[in-house]
Write an enzyme that holds these catalytic residues in place. Structure first.
Site, PDB file in Angstrom:
ATOM      1  N   LYS A 173      44.910  49.014  96.020  1.00  0.00           N
ATOM      2  CA  LYS A 173      44.620  47.926  95.068  1.00  0.00           C
ATOM      3  C   LYS A 173      43.730  48.568  93.996  1.00  0.00           C
ATOM      4  O   LYS A 173      42.519  48.626  94.118  1.00  0.00           O
ATOM      5  CB  LYS A 173      43.890  46.783  95.787  1.00  0.00           C
ATOM      6  CG  LYS A 173      44.032  45.403  95.155  1.00  0.00           C
ATOM      7  CD  LYS A 173      43.567  45.306  93.724  1.00  0.00           C
ATOM      8  CE  LYS A 173      42.087  45.312  93.531  1.00  0.00           C
ATOM      9  NZ  LYS A 173      41.684  45.467  92.107  1.00  0.00           N
ATOM     10  N   GLU A 176      42.226  46.565  87.978  1.00  0.00           N
ATOM     11  CA  GLU A 176      43.166  45.864  87.093  1.00  0.00           C
ATOM     12  C   GLU A 176      42.952  46.253  85.628  1.00  0.00           C
ATOM     13  O   GLU A 176      43.732  45.856  84.763  1.00  0.00           O
ATOM     14  CB  GLU A 176      43.069  44.345  87.297  1.00  0.00           C
ATOM     15  CG  GLU A 176      41.735  43.705  86.931  1.00  0.00           C
ATOM     16  CD  GLU A 176      40.653  43.800  88.012  1.00  0.00           C
ATOM     17  OE1 GLU A 176      40.579  44.830  88.706  1.00  0.00           O
ATOM     18  OE2 GLU A 176      39.853  42.857  88.127  1.00  0.00           O
ATOM     19  N   SER A 231      31.211  48.726  92.263  1.00  0.00           N
ATOM     20  CA  SER A 231      29.788  48.418  92.058  1.00  0.00           C
ATOM     21  C   SER A 231      29.165  47.927  93.371  1.00  0.00           C
ATOM     22  O   SER A 231      29.874  47.477  94.281  1.00  0.00           O
ATOM     23  CB  SER A 231      29.644  47.384  90.952  1.00  0.00           C
ATOM     24  OG  SER A 231      30.467  46.269  91.224  1.00  0.00           O
ATOM     25  N   CYS A 286      30.029  57.537  88.221  1.00  0.00           N
ATOM     26  CA  CYS A 286      29.000  57.258  89.232  1.00  0.00           C
ATOM     27  C   CYS A 286      28.160  58.493  89.473  1.00  0.00           C
ATOM     28  O   CYS A 286      27.109  58.416  90.099  1.00  0.00           O
ATOM     29  CB  CYS A 286      29.630  56.788  90.526  1.00  0.00           C
ATOM     30  SG  CYS A 286      30.527  58.088  91.341  1.00  0.00           S
ATOM     31  N   GLU A 388      21.837  49.862  87.056  1.00  0.00           N
ATOM     32  CA  GLU A 388      22.827  50.804  86.534  1.00  0.00           C
ATOM     33  C   GLU A 388      23.354  50.293  85.194  1.00  0.00           C
ATOM     34  O   GLU A 388      23.793  49.144  85.112  1.00  0.00           O
ATOM     35  CB  GLU A 388      23.976  50.918  87.541  1.00  0.00           C
ATOM     36  CG  GLU A 388      25.085  51.851  87.109  1.00  0.00           C
ATOM     37  CD  GLU A 388      26.250  51.879  88.096  1.00  0.00           C
ATOM     38  OE1 GLU A 388      26.673  50.802  88.563  1.00  0.00           O
ATOM     39  OE2 GLU A 388      26.744  52.977  88.399  1.00  0.00           O
TER      40      GLU A 388
HETATM   41  P1  NAD Z   1      33.883  46.802  90.229  1.00  0.00           P
HETATM   42  O1  NAD Z   1      32.972  46.641  91.384  1.00  0.00           O
HETATM   43  O2  NAD Z   1      33.863  45.780  89.158  1.00  0.00           O
HETATM   44  O3  NAD Z   1      35.411  46.866  90.729  1.00  0.00           O
HETATM   45  C1  NAD Z   1      35.800  47.694  91.796  1.00  0.00           C
HETATM   46  C2  NAD Z   1      36.989  47.063  92.502  1.00  0.00           C
HETATM   47  O4  NAD Z   1      36.584  45.799  93.034  1.00  0.00           O
HETATM   48  C3  NAD Z   1      38.159  46.780  91.570  1.00  0.00           C
HETATM   49  O5  NAD Z   1      39.356  47.116  92.233  1.00  0.00           O
HETATM   50  C4  NAD Z   1      38.058  45.290  91.293  1.00  0.00           C
HETATM   51  O6  NAD Z   1      39.307  44.693  91.069  1.00  0.00           O
HETATM   52  C5  NAD Z   1      37.430  44.753  92.552  1.00  0.00           C
HETATM   53  N1  NAD Z   1      36.596  43.565  92.289  1.00  0.00           N
HETATM   54  C6  NAD Z   1      35.985  43.229  91.127  1.00  0.00           C
HETATM   55  N2  NAD Z   1      35.312  42.077  91.267  1.00  0.00           N
HETATM   56  C7  NAD Z   1      35.485  41.673  92.547  1.00  0.00           C
HETATM   57  C8  NAD Z   1      35.023  40.553  93.303  1.00  0.00           C
HETATM   58  N3  NAD Z   1      34.230  39.626  92.767  1.00  0.00           N
HETATM   59  N4  NAD Z   1      35.391  40.469  94.596  1.00  0.00           N
HETATM   60  C9  NAD Z   1      36.174  41.396  95.160  1.00  0.00           C
HETATM   61  N5  NAD Z   1      36.643  42.478  94.482  1.00  0.00           N
HETATM   62  C10 NAD Z   1      36.302  42.629  93.207  1.00  0.00           C
HETATM   63  O7  NAD Z   1      33.602  48.269  89.647  1.00  0.00           O
HETATM   64  P2  NAD Z   1      34.170  48.906  88.303  1.00  0.00           P
HETATM   65  O8  NAD Z   1      33.501  48.291  87.148  1.00  0.00           O
HETATM   66  O9  NAD Z   1      35.649  48.962  88.349  1.00  0.00           O
HETATM   67  O10 NAD Z   1      33.655  50.410  88.485  1.00  0.00           O
HETATM   68  C11 NAD Z   1      32.378  50.847  88.126  1.00  0.00           C
HETATM   69  C12 NAD Z   1      31.432  50.827  89.295  1.00  0.00           C
HETATM   70  O11 NAD Z   1      31.915  51.654  90.349  1.00  0.00           O
HETATM   71  C13 NAD Z   1      30.064  51.392  88.941  1.00  0.00           C
HETATM   72  O12 NAD Z   1      29.079  50.631  89.577  1.00  0.00           O
HETATM   73  C14 NAD Z   1      30.108  52.798  89.499  1.00  0.00           C
HETATM   74  O13 NAD Z   1      28.851  53.374  89.786  1.00  0.00           O
HETATM   75  C15 NAD Z   1      30.899  52.571  90.745  1.00  0.00           C
HETATM   76  N6  NAD Z   1      31.484  53.804  91.228  1.00  0.00           N
HETATM   77  C16 NAD Z   1      30.971  54.339  92.372  1.00  0.00           C
HETATM   78  C17 NAD Z   1      31.474  55.517  92.850  1.00  0.00           C
HETATM   79  C18 NAD Z   1      30.935  56.120  94.118  1.00  0.00           C
HETATM   80  O14 NAD Z   1      31.604  56.939  94.700  1.00  0.00           O
HETATM   81  N7  NAD Z   1      29.759  55.744  94.572  1.00  0.00           N
HETATM   82  C19 NAD Z   1      32.512  56.164  92.168  1.00  0.00           C
HETATM   83  C20 NAD Z   1      33.020  55.581  91.007  1.00  0.00           C
HETATM   84  C21 NAD Z   1      32.500  54.389  90.544  1.00  0.00           C
END
Ligand code: NAD
Length: 503
Positions: A173, A176, A231, A286, A388
């Site tokens: 998944k 999006e 996140s 990240c 962040e």
């Molecule tokens: P996000 O948390 O918004 O989305 C991540 C995933 O969760 C997506 O597939 C999204 O569709 C889903 N999602 C979004 N809202 C949701 C909800 N309310 N309930 C359930 N699922 C939901 O993150 P993003 O903006 O796509 O990515 C950036 C974040 O990811 C930053 O915080 C970054 O630090 C983190 N990140 C961490 C690592 C790591 O390895 N620690 C690596 C890359 C990115």
């Protein structure tokens, strides 16, 4: 309008939920496609395809599964340019950086090519009279990966590379916001199977969606494990919900990585490293370095001067501009969030040395661009330090002593990565041993471990016990079975009513 469809059981599948998400071109700010957002029923259809495929796939011997991985790697390499262009067009990172995104994922596929070796269990001959003990690693069944927007190639490959090689089938998944590359990877995986003479239909499925699809994954009885990256609040939610439904979960979260600069650091190299790590990919990594911690006033003043010179020469441009060091951020909403943090930083008393909010690119005024931003005299109590930002914003937090510099990243809520810049081996060694953070760089600004080691942060940067890829990835996606076998000689023994022990 182009429709981005799910990829289930080897075929593109149109969404039936009636819900769609906009996919932007961050350079122009225009909507370039719409992506289907799955409802629970659509997710279930993908899981059923994966369940069916899993019996067949896990019965394929590890060497033949590895051959599919070799072929997949070859196909991704052959398609590198078009994949990188597609990735940049939805994410906004520059093409060279998109190639890096794909390459880092391929390195995990290279690791997965060695799957026969990593699946070998343990063996003890003669653990007792006529008794041998051996263990085997078996796949879990159907597993899922939920990935963020910022590495749409690397992070899916971290997960499905290992999970599929060890015999699971997979539901991906992806974010999006930039869903096209994950679909393309799944198509190439199908081709790889055919080229290796195997039917891999249903082994790798892509289901697009938002919270509804995530919740359907977390509660589906046939999904045995979920790997999540995104996140922290959502990572925590995924961990809590998934484990409550009996699943194995690893959930990586956000970050706020510090770069500590000791007075004896090679300042020429350090400044270049900091600028690349803070502003590369518009800070949407990240493992970016958004916090610099110079130790001592002299170091801080020199660092600030030199950073200013470097920032002056930074080129921000469209993602196809080969001369640009970074491109737009992913969405207008994210741009507004970064701008808001800059405003808050100023209000809470940090010194705004360079303000990127007014940056505009001629001809691309509606693009999601934001210029490099530098804050000095940021204090640990500030909201903009604690949270962040995930944008091209570098914050200087001045420390007086080495102790203070170790304490800052150690006490921060996030503990993903940290770096120290110094020529003093003893200080670096002590820092690496004491700092309360999962991945440490010594004169390495972005210490993302190589694929055969493992990736994972501490504290609110990761929920769950196992890291991504390397042997931790193999452990996450397999379960161990241990066999104790006895082939006694002579007469049979009486029943034993006490626990067997080795005498
Ligand atoms: P996000 O948390 O918004 O989305 C991540 C995933 O969760 C997506 O597939 C999204 O569709 C889903 N999602 C979004 N809202 C949701 C909800 N309310 N309930 C359930 N699922 C939901 O993150 P993003 O903006 O796509 O990515 C950036 C974040 O990811 C930053 O915080 C970054 O630090 C983190 N990140 C961490 C690592 C790591 O390895 N620690 C690596 C890359 C990115």
């Amino acid at each position: 309008m182009r429709d981005i469809r799910h990829f289930v059981n080897g075929e593109a599948v149109a969404g039936t939920s009636g819900r769609f998400g906009d996919v932007f071109n961050p350079n122009s700010g225009e909507v370039q496609a719409r992506v289907a957002l799955a409802a629970a029923g659509e997710l279930d259809a993908a899981v059923q395809a994966a369940v069916k495929a899993q019996h067949r796939w896990s019965a394929v011997n590890p060497q033949r599964r590895a051959r599919v991985m070799f072929e997949f790697k070859r196909l991704v390499e052959a398609n590198m340019n078009t994949l990188a262009e597609l990735l940049s067009s939805e994410h906004g990172k520059v093409i060279a950086d998109s190639k890096g995104d794909i390459q880092r994922g391929l390195e995990v596929i290279e690791f997965a090519c060695g799957v026969p070796h990593v699946l070998k269990g343990e063996y003890t001959e003669g653990a007792g009279p006529g008794i041998d003990v051996y263990s085997m690693r078996q796949p879990l069944g159907v597993v899922a990966g939920i990935t963020p927007f910022n590495f749409p190639a690397m992070i899916p490959m971290w997960m499905f590379g290992v999970a599929i090689a060890v015999g699971n089938t997979f539901i991906l998944k992806p974010s999006e916001k930039d869903p096209s590359v994950p679909v393309r990877l799944a198509e190439l995986f199908m081709e790889a199977g055919a080229a290796a003479g195997l039917d891999v239909t249903g082994v790798l499925n892509v289901v697009h969606g938002d919270k509804a699809a995530v919740d359907a994954i977390l509660t589906h009885p046939d999904i045995k494990a979920v790997s999540f990256v995104g996140s922290s609040d959502i990572a925590q939610y995924v961990y809590a919900t998934g484990t409550a439904h009996g699943k194995r979960i690893q959930a990586m979260g956000g970050a706020k990585n510090h770069g500590v600069i000791l007075p004896d650091a090679d300042m020429d190299q350090t400044v270049k490293d900091l600028v690349g790590a803070a502003f590369g990919s518009a800070g949407e990594r990240c493992m970016a370095l958004p916090v610099a911690v110079p130790v001592g006033k002299k170091t801080a003043d020199e660092l600030r001067e030199r950073l200013l010179v470097e920032i002056e020469t930074l080129k921000v441009g469209v993602s196809t501009d080969a001369a640009a060091q970074y491109g737009p951020v992913v969405s207008a909403q994210h741009r507004a969030k970064i701008a808001d943090y800059i405003r808050i930083g100023q209000e809470e008393g940090a010194e705004l040395v360079v303000d990127g909010r007014d940056f505009a690119l001629q001809g691309y005024e509606k693009g999601f661009f934001i210029g490099p931003t530098l804050f000095d005299h940021v204090k640990p109590g500030m909201k903009t330090y604690q949270e962040e930002i995930f944008g091209p914003v570098l914050q200087l937090v001045r420390a007086e002593t080495f102790e203070e510099a170790v304490a800052l990243p150690s006490q921060h809520q996030y503990g993903n990565g940290v770096a120290i810049f110094t020529r003093n081996g003893r200080a670096a060694r002590e820092f690496a041993a004491r700092v309360n953070v999962g991945m440490v760089g010594i004169n390495v600004p972005i210490p993302v471990p190589v694929a055969y080691h493992t990736f994972g942060g501490w504290k609110r940067s990761a929920f769950g016990d196992t890291n991504q890829h390397g042997m931790e990835g193999v452990k996450f996606f397999t379960k161990v079975k241990t066999v104790t076998a006895r082939w006694p000689e002579g007469v049979s023994e009486d029943s034993a009513f006490v626990i067997p022990t080795m005498k």
